[in-house]
Design a protein around this motif. Structure first.
Motif, PDB file in Angstrom:
ATOM      1  N   ASP A  72       0.811  -1.230   0.000  1.00 52.76           N
ATOM      2  CA  ASP A  72       0.000   0.000   0.000  1.00 52.76           C
ATOM      3  C   ASP A  72       0.839   1.272   0.000  1.00 52.76           C
ATOM      4  OD1 ASP A  72      -2.383  -1.438  -0.045  1.00 52.76           O
ATOM      5  OD2 ASP A  72      -2.459  -1.557   2.147  1.00 52.76           O
ATOM      6  N   HIS A  73       1.802   1.349  -0.917  1.00 53.60           N
ATOM      7  CA  HIS A  73       2.614   2.549  -1.105  1.00 53.60           C
ATOM      8  C   HIS A  73       3.593   2.796   0.048  1.00 53.60           C
ATOM      9  CE1 HIS A  73       3.396   6.084  -3.486  1.00 53.60           C
ATOM     10  NE2 HIS A  73       3.187   6.895  -2.480  1.00 53.60           N
ATOM     11  N   VAL A  74       3.780   1.804   0.933  1.00 51.72           N
ATOM     12  CA  VAL A  74       4.675   1.932   2.076  1.00 51.72           C
ATOM     13  C   VAL A  74       5.746   0.852   1.988  1.00 51.72           C
ATOM     14  CG1 VAL A  74       4.856   1.906   4.582  1.00 51.72           C
ATOM     15  CG2 VAL A  74       2.845   2.908   3.501  1.00 51.72           C
ATOM     16  N   VAL A  75       7.012   1.257   2.138  1.00 50.80           N
ATOM     17  CA  VAL A  75       8.147   0.350   1.994  1.00 50.80           C
ATOM     18  C   VAL A  75       8.748   0.030   3.365  1.00 50.80           C
ATOM     19  CG1 VAL A  75      10.428   0.034   0.953  1.00 50.80           C
ATOM     20  CG2 VAL A  75       8.705   1.406  -0.220  1.00 50.80           C
ATOM     21  N   THR A  92      26.556   5.010  12.948  1.00 51.26           N
ATOM     22  CA  THR A  92      26.623   4.622  11.537  1.00 51.26           C
ATOM     23  C   THR A  92      25.292   4.027  11.077  1.00 51.26           C
ATOM     24  OG1 THR A  92      28.992   4.214  11.768  1.00 51.26           O
ATOM     25  CG2 THR A  92      27.914   3.283   9.832  1.00 51.26           C
ATOM     26  N   SER A  93      24.680   3.214  11.919  1.00 54.11           N
ATOM     27  CA  SER A  93      23.380   2.616  11.581  1.00 54.11           C
ATOM     28  C   SER A  93      22.316   3.694  11.387  1.00 54.11           C
ATOM     29  CB  SER A  93      22.939   1.635  12.673  1.00 54.11           C
ATOM     30  OG  SER A  93      23.836   0.563  12.760  1.00 54.11           O
ATOM     31  N   SER A  94      22.338   4.696  12.233  1.00 53.82           N
ATOM     32  CA  SER A  94      21.386   5.803  12.116  1.00 53.82           C
ATOM     33  C   SER A  94      21.578   6.558  10.799  1.00 53.82           C
ATOM     34  CB  SER A  94      21.558   6.754  13.298  1.00 53.82           C
ATOM     35  OG  SER A  94      20.658   7.823  13.211  1.00 53.82           O
ATOM     36  N   LYS A  95      22.840   6.778  10.414  1.00 58.10           N
ATOM     37  CA  LYS A  95      23.126   7.452   9.145  1.00 58.10           C
ATOM     38  C   LYS A  95      22.654   6.612   7.962  1.00 58.10           C
ATOM     39  CE  LYS A  95      27.109   9.982  10.893  1.00 58.10           C
ATOM     40  NZ  LYS A  95      28.570  10.082  10.895  1.00 58.10           N
ATOM     41  N   ILE A  96      22.847   5.298   8.038  1.00 58.45           N
ATOM     42  CA  ILE A  96      22.376   4.409   6.974  1.00 58.45           C
ATOM     43  C   ILE A  96      20.864   4.522   6.848  1.00 58.45           C
ATOM     44  CG2 ILE A  96      22.107   2.003   6.249  1.00 58.45           C
ATOM     45  CD1 ILE A  96      24.752   1.415   7.788  1.00 58.45           C
ATOM     46  N   GLN A  97      20.164   4.462   7.967  1.00 60.25           N
ATOM     47  CA  GLN A  97      18.705   4.548   7.958  1.00 60.25           C
ATOM     48  C   GLN A  97      18.220   5.843   7.313  1.00 60.25           C
ATOM     49  OE1 GLN A  97      18.336   3.855  12.209  1.00 60.25           O
ATOM     50  NE2 GLN A  97      17.310   1.879  11.816  1.00 60.25           N
ATOM     51  N   ILE A 104      15.061   6.355  -1.149  1.00 60.37           N
ATOM     52  CA  ILE A 104      13.876   5.658  -1.660  1.00 60.37           C
ATOM     53  C   ILE A 104      12.721   6.627  -1.834  1.00 60.37           C
ATOM     54  CG2 ILE A 104      12.113   3.927  -1.127  1.00 60.37           C
ATOM     55  CD1 ILE A 104      14.355   2.252   0.167  1.00 60.37           C
ATOM     56  N   GLU A 105      12.472   7.465  -0.848  1.00 61.76           N
ATOM     57  CA  GLU A 105      11.347   8.395  -0.939  1.00 61.76           C
ATOM     58  C   GLU A 105      11.545   9.408  -2.059  1.00 61.76           C
ATOM     59  OE1 GLU A 105       9.619   8.159   3.599  1.00 61.76           O
ATOM     60  OE2 GLU A 105      10.796   9.924   3.058  1.00 61.76           O
ATOM     61  N   THR A 106      12.779   9.900  -2.231  1.00 62.99           N
ATOM     62  CA  THR A 106      13.055  10.883  -3.273  1.00 62.99           C
ATOM     63  C   THR A 106      12.944  10.275  -4.668  1.00 62.99           C
ATOM     64  OG1 THR A 106      14.529  12.098  -1.801  1.00 62.99           O
ATOM     65  CG2 THR A 106      14.788  12.488  -4.156  1.00 62.99           C
ATOM     66  N   GLY A 109       8.990   8.054  -4.755  1.00 62.13           N
ATOM     67  CA  GLY A 109       7.736   8.635  -4.304  1.00 62.13           C
ATOM     68  C   GLY A 109       7.000   7.742  -3.314  1.00 62.13           C
ATOM     69  N   LEU A 110       7.587   6.580  -2.993  1.00 61.14           N
ATOM     70  CA  LEU A 110       6.996   5.684  -2.008  1.00 61.14           C
ATOM     71  C   LEU A 110       7.360   6.177  -0.609  1.00 61.14           C
ATOM     72  CD1 LEU A 110       7.973   2.288  -3.670  1.00 61.14           C
ATOM     73  CD2 LEU A 110       5.709   3.336  -3.665  1.00 61.14           C
ATOM     74  N   GLU A 111       6.564   5.822   0.383  1.00 61.31           N
ATOM     75  CA  GLU A 111       6.837   6.186   1.765  1.00 61.31           C
ATOM     76  C   GLU A 111       7.596   5.039   2.434  1.00 61.31           C
ATOM     77  OE1 GLU A 111       4.378   6.674   5.926  1.00 61.31           O
ATOM     78  OE2 GLU A 111       3.318   6.986   4.045  1.00 61.31           O
ATOM     79  N   VAL A 112       8.628   5.367   3.199  1.00 61.74           N
ATOM     80  CA  VAL A 112       9.399   4.356   3.913  1.00 61.74           C
ATOM     81  C   VAL A 112       8.960   4.353   5.371  1.00 61.74           C
ATOM     82  CG1 VAL A 112      11.698   3.617   4.642  1.00 61.74           C
ATOM     83  CG2 VAL A 112      11.363   4.581   2.354  1.00 61.74           C
ATOM     84  N   SER A 113       8.452   3.210   5.827  1.00 59.68           N
ATOM     85  CA  SER A 113       7.981   3.108   7.210  1.00 59.68           C
ATOM     86  C   SER A 113       9.116   2.766   8.160  1.00 59.68           C
ATOM     87  CB  SER A 113       6.879   2.063   7.331  1.00 59.68           C
ATOM     88  OG  SER A 113       7.375   0.772   7.012  1.00 59.68           O
ATOM     89  N   ASP A 114      10.011   1.874   7.736  1.00 57.32           N
ATOM     90  CA  ASP A 114      11.117   1.501   8.602  1.00 57.32           C
ATOM     91  C   ASP A 114      12.285   0.956   7.790  1.00 57.32           C
ATOM     92  OD1 ASP A 114       9.356  -0.681   8.101  1.00 57.32           O
ATOM     93  OD2 ASP A 114      10.344  -1.864   9.642  1.00 57.32           O
TER      94      ASP A 114
END
Length: 126
Positions: A72-75, A92-97, A104-106, A109-114
């Motif tokens: 549903d448009h959420v990744v 480093t993990s935070s920067k990767i996230q 992905i969002e840029t 156009g999909l929304e990233v949930s986590d």
């Protein structure tokens, strides 16, 4: 608006569109892989034995350490990474996230949930 298509591709519909745009899960996984590799402290993505063998003979598969699920448009993204020795794992993990979510969002156009990170190893300098 988005609807699920066959073979794990997703069709993006927009008003005034003259055609259809489909994005495959593998493409979203590749975007996640590129973004992760651009982060300081990331040595490589971790994959399965087949992917590692292909990588050694010169076949690059950037989705090898990335798994995505689009609903549903959420990744939802799962990444297995190998970090360079000496880098702070939480930072480093935070920067990767952040990089993966933004890329992905840029680009899609999909929304990233986590974005879930699994540290699969640490590479020592030779």
């Amino acid at each position: 608006m988005e609807k699920e298509m066959e073979n794990k591709t997703y069709s993006l519909e927009g008003s005034g569109s003259i055609g259809e745009v489909r994005i495959a899960d593998d493409v979203v996984a590749m975007i996640a892989g590129y973004a992760a590799l651009e982060t300081d402290g990331v040595s490589s993505l971790a994959g399965n034995a087949t992917g590692e063998l292909l990588n050694r003979v010169g076949v690059k598969t950037l989705q090898k350490g990335a798994k995505v699920e689009v609903v549903d448009h959420v990744v939802s993204v799962e990444l297995a990474v190998i970090l360079c020795y000496g880098y702070n794992i939480p930072a480093t993990s935070s920067k990767i996230q952040e990089k993966v979510k933004s890329a992905i969002e840029t680009m899609t156009g999909l929304e990233v949930s986590d974005v879930n990170i699994r540290i699969a190893g640490v590479e020592m300098d030779k």
